[in-house]
Write an enzyme that holds these catalytic residues in place. Structure first.
Site, PDB file in Angstrom:
ATOM      1  N   GLY A 130     -50.826 -32.410  24.263  1.00 18.89           N
ATOM      2  CA  GLY A 130     -50.086 -31.318  23.611  1.00 18.89           C
ATOM      3  C   GLY A 130     -49.138 -30.604  24.559  1.00 18.89           C
ATOM      4  O   GLY A 130     -48.927 -29.402  24.424  1.00 18.89           O
ATOM      5  N   SER A 131     -48.533 -31.363  25.518  1.00 23.20           N
ATOM      6  CA  SER A 131     -47.659 -30.668  26.469  1.00 23.20           C
ATOM      7  C   SER A 131     -46.396 -30.153  25.783  1.00 23.20           C
ATOM      8  O   SER A 131     -45.920 -29.064  26.134  1.00 23.20           O
ATOM      9  CB  SER A 131     -47.328 -31.540  27.680  1.00 23.20           C
ATOM     10  OG  SER A 131     -46.722 -32.723  27.271  1.00 23.20           O
ATOM     11  N   SER A 132     -45.866 -30.859  24.788  1.00 19.91           N
ATOM     12  CA  SER A 132     -44.649 -30.338  24.155  1.00 19.91           C
ATOM     13  C   SER A 132     -44.989 -29.127  23.279  1.00 19.91           C
ATOM     14  O   SER A 132     -44.207 -28.174  23.206  1.00 19.91           O
ATOM     15  CB  SER A 132     -43.913 -31.418  23.354  1.00 19.91           C
ATOM     16  OG  SER A 132     -44.705 -31.892  22.316  1.00 19.91           O
ATOM     17  N   ALA A 133     -46.169 -29.118  22.665  1.00 24.57           N
ATOM     18  CA  ALA A 133     -46.586 -27.939  21.876  1.00 24.57           C
ATOM     19  C   ALA A 133     -46.783 -26.743  22.800  1.00 24.57           C
ATOM     20  O   ALA A 133     -46.365 -25.614  22.490  1.00 24.57           O
ATOM     21  CB  ALA A 133     -47.885 -28.242  21.124  1.00 24.57           C
ATOM     22  N   ALA A 134     -47.399 -26.982  23.969  1.00 20.96           N
ATOM     23  CA  ALA A 134     -47.620 -25.890  24.926  1.00 20.96           C
ATOM     24  C   ALA A 134     -46.278 -25.379  25.445  1.00 20.96           C
ATOM     25  O   ALA A 134     -46.068 -24.163  25.565  1.00 20.96           O
ATOM     26  CB  ALA A 134     -48.502 -26.371  26.076  1.00 20.96           C
ATOM     27  N   ASP A 149     -51.572 -29.456  17.270  1.00 23.99           N
ATOM     28  CA  ASP A 149     -51.312 -29.175  18.687  1.00 23.99           C
ATOM     29  C   ASP A 149     -50.795 -27.750  18.863  1.00 23.99           C
ATOM     30  O   ASP A 149     -51.221 -27.021  19.761  1.00 23.99           O
ATOM     31  CB  ASP A 149     -50.243 -30.129  19.243  1.00 23.99           C
ATOM     32  CG  ASP A 149     -50.682 -31.588  19.209  1.00 23.99           C
ATOM     33  OD1 ASP A 149     -51.653 -31.904  18.519  1.00 23.99           O
ATOM     34  OD2 ASP A 149     -50.028 -32.403  19.880  1.00 23.99           O
TER      35      ASP A 149
HETATM   36  C1  MEV Z   1     -50.989 -35.846  18.352  1.00 21.74           C
HETATM   37  O1  MEV Z   1     -51.560 -35.063  19.392  1.00 21.74           O
HETATM   38  C2  MEV Z   1     -51.835 -35.807  17.134  1.00 21.74           C
HETATM   39  C3  MEV Z   1     -51.352 -36.637  15.972  1.00 21.74           C
HETATM   40  O2  MEV Z   1     -52.321 -36.499  14.927  1.00 21.74           O
HETATM   41  C4  MEV Z   1     -49.982 -36.210  15.491  1.00 21.74           C
HETATM   42  C5  MEV Z   1     -49.989 -34.865  14.787  1.00 21.74           C
HETATM   43  O3  MEV Z   1     -51.040 -34.332  14.416  1.00 21.74           O
HETATM   44  O4  MEV Z   1     -48.851 -34.349  14.582  1.00 21.74           O
HETATM   45  C6  MEV Z   1     -51.286 -38.127  16.344  1.00 21.74           C
END
Ligand code: MEV
Length: 323
Positions: free
Chosen positions: A88-92, A136
Site C-alpha cells: 500500500g505504498s501508493s495509498a500511504a 489500502d
Molecule cells: C491491492 O493491495 C489489493 C487488491 O485487492 C486491489 C484493490 O483492493 O484495489 C489486489
C-alpha cells in the site's frame, strides 16, 4: 515545512475478491511513507523538476482534489515500505500528501481520516484505470484493522460507505473497523518481500480477464469471501491458530486465481513451519507474502534463508498523522 506520515497496510484476507465486492481484512503496519512539503521557487519532487504526467497520484491530489493554485512546492518523499510490493505504498503516499497539503493550506483544520481515505481512494482509482477498492487507502488513513465489503459485516464498527464506477460496473463498499483483541498482542506479522515488483493495476486487470474468460473462477472469489469471514471471526475472538489456518486457505485460493508466483510460494512454504499461517499479501505476481507468528525472529530467518527480505510489524498501527 510540513511533514505527514501514513502507514502502509497488510491485507490479511480478501485481496482481489474485494474488487468484486467480497470482504477484505487489512491492518495498518508500523512502516510507512512520510511526505514533506515546503514552498519553493519552482515545482520540485525529490530534488528534481516535478513532471506531473509521471506522478498521477500527486497530480490528482493537487489539481483535482485541492485545485491547488498557490506557490510552487518542493515535495520530498521518504518511504520505509517496499514499493510496488503490495504494502500500500501508493495509498500511504496519497494519504500523507493529502494530509500535508491540507495542513499547508488550512493549518487549523484537524485531519479527518474519512475525508483523507476518500481523497486517497479517488487518487488510486484515477491511477488504476478505475479499478481500486478502498482497502489500502482506508487502512492507511484510519489505521488499526479495517474491513471492506459490499455489505455491512456483523461484529464490525461501520465507519463510512463509498462507491466507484469501474470498467466492470458500479461498485459499492462499506468500510468498518474491528478492535484487535489483546490475545493478538503476542503475535507479529513478518512480511517477506520477494524482491520482485508488481503492478496492482495489471494484476487486478489480469484477474478481471481470467474471470471473464473462465466464469467458474468466480467460485474462487466466493471462497475467498467465505475464508475472509471465518478469518475475521478468528481475529475478533483472538484465536491465533484459526486465524493462521484461514491465511493458509486464502493463499491456496489466490494460487488458483493465478496471482501467486514461484518466489511467493517459496517464501510462504519456508515461513509455514515457523508460523501460524502464511499467504501472499496484496496484488501478488511478485511483491510480498505475510506470515502470522509468535516467533518473528525465527520466521524472519526462514524467509531470509529462502531468499526473501523480511520486515516485522505489529498488527494495526495508528493511521495518517502530521509528523
Ligand atoms: C491491492 O493491495 C489489493 C487488491 O485487492 C486491489 C484493490 O483492493 O484495489 C489486489
Amino acid at each position: 515545512m510540513i511533514s505527514a506520515f501514513a502507514p502502509g497496510k497488510c491485507i490479511l484476507f480478501g485481496e482481489h475478491a474485494v474488487v468484486f465486492g467480497h470482504p477484505a481484512v487489512a491492518v495498518a503496519v508500523d512502516h510507512g511513507v512520510t511526505v514533506s512539503v515546503s514552498e519553493s521557487k519552482d515545482w520540485v519532487l525529490e530534488g528534481k523538476p516535478f513532471l506531473k504526467d509521471r506522478h498521477p497520484h500527486i497530480s490528482h491530489i493537487l489539481e483535482n482534489v485541492f485545485q491547488y493554485d498557490g506557490a510552487p512546492l518542493c515535495i520530498d518523499i521518504e518511504s520505509s515500505l517496499f514499493s510496488a510490493a503490495g504494502m500500500g505504498s501508493s495509498a500511504a503516499l496519497s494519504n500523507a500528501l493529502a494530509a500535508a497539503i491540507q495542513c499547508h493550506l488550512t493549518p487549523d483544520e484537524p485531519l479527518d481520516g474519512v475525508k483523507l481515505a476518500r481523497i486517497a481512494h479517488s487518487a488510486e482509482a484515477s491511477a488504476q484505470k478505475g479499478r481500486a477498492s478502498p482497502t489500502d487507502t482506508a487502512t492507511s488513513a484510519l489505521g488499526g484493522c479495517i474491513v471492506v465489503s459490499d455489505t455491512r459485516v456483523d461484529g464490525t464498527r461501520h465507519i463510512f460507505d463509498t462507491e466507484l464506477d469501474t470498467p466492470e460496473g458500479k461498485r459499492h463498499w462499506s468500510v468498518s473497523a474491528v478492535d484487535i483483541p489483546e490475545d493478538l498482542e503476542q503475535s507479529w506479522l513478518v512480511i517477506g518481500y520477494t524482491g520482485e515488483g508488481s503492478s496492482t493495476g495489471s494484476m487486478v486487470a489480469k484477474v478481471a480477464d481470467l474471470v471473464s474468460k473462465n466464469p467458474e473462477k468466480m467460485g474462487d472469489l466466493e471462497s475467498i469471501g467465505k475464508i475472509t469471514k471465518a478469518g475475521l471471526t478468528a481475529l475478533s475472538a483472538g484465536n491465533l491458530e484459526a486465524l493462521g489456518m484461514a491465511m493458509d486457505a486464502c493463499h491456496h485460493k489466490l494460487q488458483s486465481l493465478e496471482v501467486s508466483s514461484n518466489k511467493l510460494d517459496m517464501l510462504v512454504l519456508a515461513a509455514r513451519p515457523h508460523s501460524l499461517g502464511a499467504k501472499l499479501t496484496g496484488a501478488g505476481g511478485g511483491g510480498c507474502m505475510v506470515a502470522l507468528t509468535t516467533d518473528p525472529k525465527r520466521t524472519s530467518e526462514a524467509i531470509e534463508v529462502a531468499g526473501g527480505i523480511p520486515m516485522i510489524s505489529k498488527l494495526g498501527s495508528e493511521g495518517v498523522r502530521i509528523s
